[in-house]
Write a protein that holds these residues in place. Structure first.
Motif: not given
Ligand code: FAD
Length: 385
Positions: A51-55, A161-170, A172-175, A271-277
């Motif tokens: 629950x805590x990780x869910x973006x 990936x999609x913006x939500x997948x990148x959101x999920x990755x960050x 999860x990583x927490x940093x 955006x959370x990503x470094x690059x959006x295409x």
């Protein structure tokens, strides 16, 4: 223990699956074909990490430090450009990371062309598997965990990936990591894998042959009027412009997007990503000198890391800077979630008993007045050009 009560609040990013210390969360398809987490209560230790990780539950949608630099660009390698959805910039960014000895994570079709899954590649030959947009939701699996292990061992990683997948990755990583490069897309939304599954069965039964290749963005009739291309084992090919192909029509009419796509909070300028295409729709108005209808990317940079990665491909592309806002405003999916169409529920109820082609046709049929209005507007646009 994660329990999905409102499907619009789960984007299926797999962050909860990756974070679970007892591996008790599996992803289960619902009747629309989308994956949702389901925890095994016997194995769950109630640590609440899922629950805590869910973006989405924690509304971690934005990076306040996000920069807003915009470029129009396309790869000089014509073959690569034609094999890509827009200007082929994704492949150039990946090549730069592979040259650093890194690993690239992205979406690839399964060998039966029924599903899309995230995989990792370590060489330029395999990069072809990630090239091109696949219009159905990709399954992330354990890729967040694998990426973290590589980053902790000091290896460069490009995660796309999609913006939500990148959101999920960050989430999860927490940093952030110095050697992590993230690339998201301007995302219209992800269509139902169940509808694609039925659609491919329909195409196969029409041809009486197996599918041998799929490319959603064939540019034979131009990039702006791209076609869905499906090859068959008997050597024949299905090639239909996106406005005429039934699957693409239903997708672009938003009939069968994932419920969370209609409430997407990741479609933001910050955006959370470094690059959006993205596809550089409207380039003919803003930078006609870069438009030859073979594909141009809108490259939207958000960080110094993203900028360095983009310019590491300098000799391999044609590019020009622009005011990012001009491209954002011409791309309807950039910052606005799709609206849920009133026909959506009827479609999913129809497809339970009716063939997929008839269901899509029924729920995408426009009233005659609207069809004529659109046709006239297209003719007017062409005449003005
Ligand atoms: C579902 C979806 C919706 C999109 N909607 C829009 C839109 O509304 N407007 C717009 O301008 N652009 C949209 N795009 C992005 C666009 O089609 C191109 O992917 C982008 O311009 C990059 O193209 P390229 O030529 O640089 O490289 P390509 O090689 O074409 O880029 C492929 C990129 O898309 C990723 N990708 C492909 N399929 C998936 C998938 N199923 N799930 C997650 N990531 C995937 C790859 O990992 C890679 O990052 C969408 C892409 C997808 C996958």
């Amino acid at each position: 223990m994660i329990e999905i009560k409102d499907k619009a609040k789960c984007n299926g990013c797999h962050a909860c699956v990756n974070v679970c210390p007892t591996d008790c969360i599996g992803m289960v398809r619902d009747s629309e074909g989308f994956l949702y987490p389901k925890a095994d209560s016997d194995k769950c230790v109630e640590c609440k990490k899922c629950e805590e990780v869910c973006p989405v539950l924690n509304r971690r949608y934005e990076n306040p430090a996000s920069r807003q630099e915009g470029f129009a660009a396309f790869a000089l390698d014509e073959t690569l450009r034609l094999q890509s959805s827009s200007g082929g910039i994704f492949s150039l960014l990946c090549e730069a990371v592979l040259d650093m000895g890194g690993t690239v994570f992205g979406a690839a079709m399964t060998p039966d062309f029924k599903e899309v899954r995230h995989i990792s590649v370590n060489n330029k030959e395999e990069l072809a598997l990630l090239r091109g947009s696949k219009y159905l939701q990709s399954t992330v699996g354990s890729c967040f965990k694998e990426a973290k292990e590589l980053l902790l061992s000091g290896k460069p990683v490009l995660f796309s990936g999609t913006p939500c997948q990148i959101g999920g990755l960050y989430a999860y990583l927490g940093t952030d990591f110095d050697k992590l490069y993230t690339v998201d897309i301007i995302c219209h939304g992800v269509p139902s894998p169940m509808v694609w599954d039925k659609y491919t069965d329909f195409l196969k039964s029409e041809r009486k042959a197996e599918i041998s290749d799929v490319f959603f963005r064939n540019k034979q009739s131009g990039w702006k009027t791209y076609s869905l291309s499906v090859g068959f084992s008997d050597g024949t090919r299905y090639l239909k412009k996106f406005r005429e192909d039934l699957f693409m029509k239903g997708f672009l009419a938003d009939i069968y997007l994932r419920p969370s796509c209609y409430e997407c909070g990741f479609k933001t300028r910050l955006r959370q990503s470094d690059v959006t295409l993205a596809d550089f729709w409207g380039i003919q108005d803003i930078m006609p000198e870069l438009d030859d209808d073979r594909g141009a990317s809108f490259v939207w940079l958000h960080s110094e890391k993203g900028e360095k990665l983009f310019f590491s491909a300098e000799g391999k592309m044609n590019y020009k800077e622009l005011d990012a806002e001009a491209a954002i405003l011409r791309n309807s999916a950039s910052i606005k979630a799709a609206q849920i169409p009133p026909e959506r529920a009827g479609f999913f109820s129809a497809i339970k008993t009716s063939p997929v082609d008839k269901s899509i046709l029924k729920y995408t049929a426009e009233p005659a007045g609207m069809r004529i209005k659109k046709k006239l507007s297209r003719i007017k646009h062409r005449l003005i050009k």
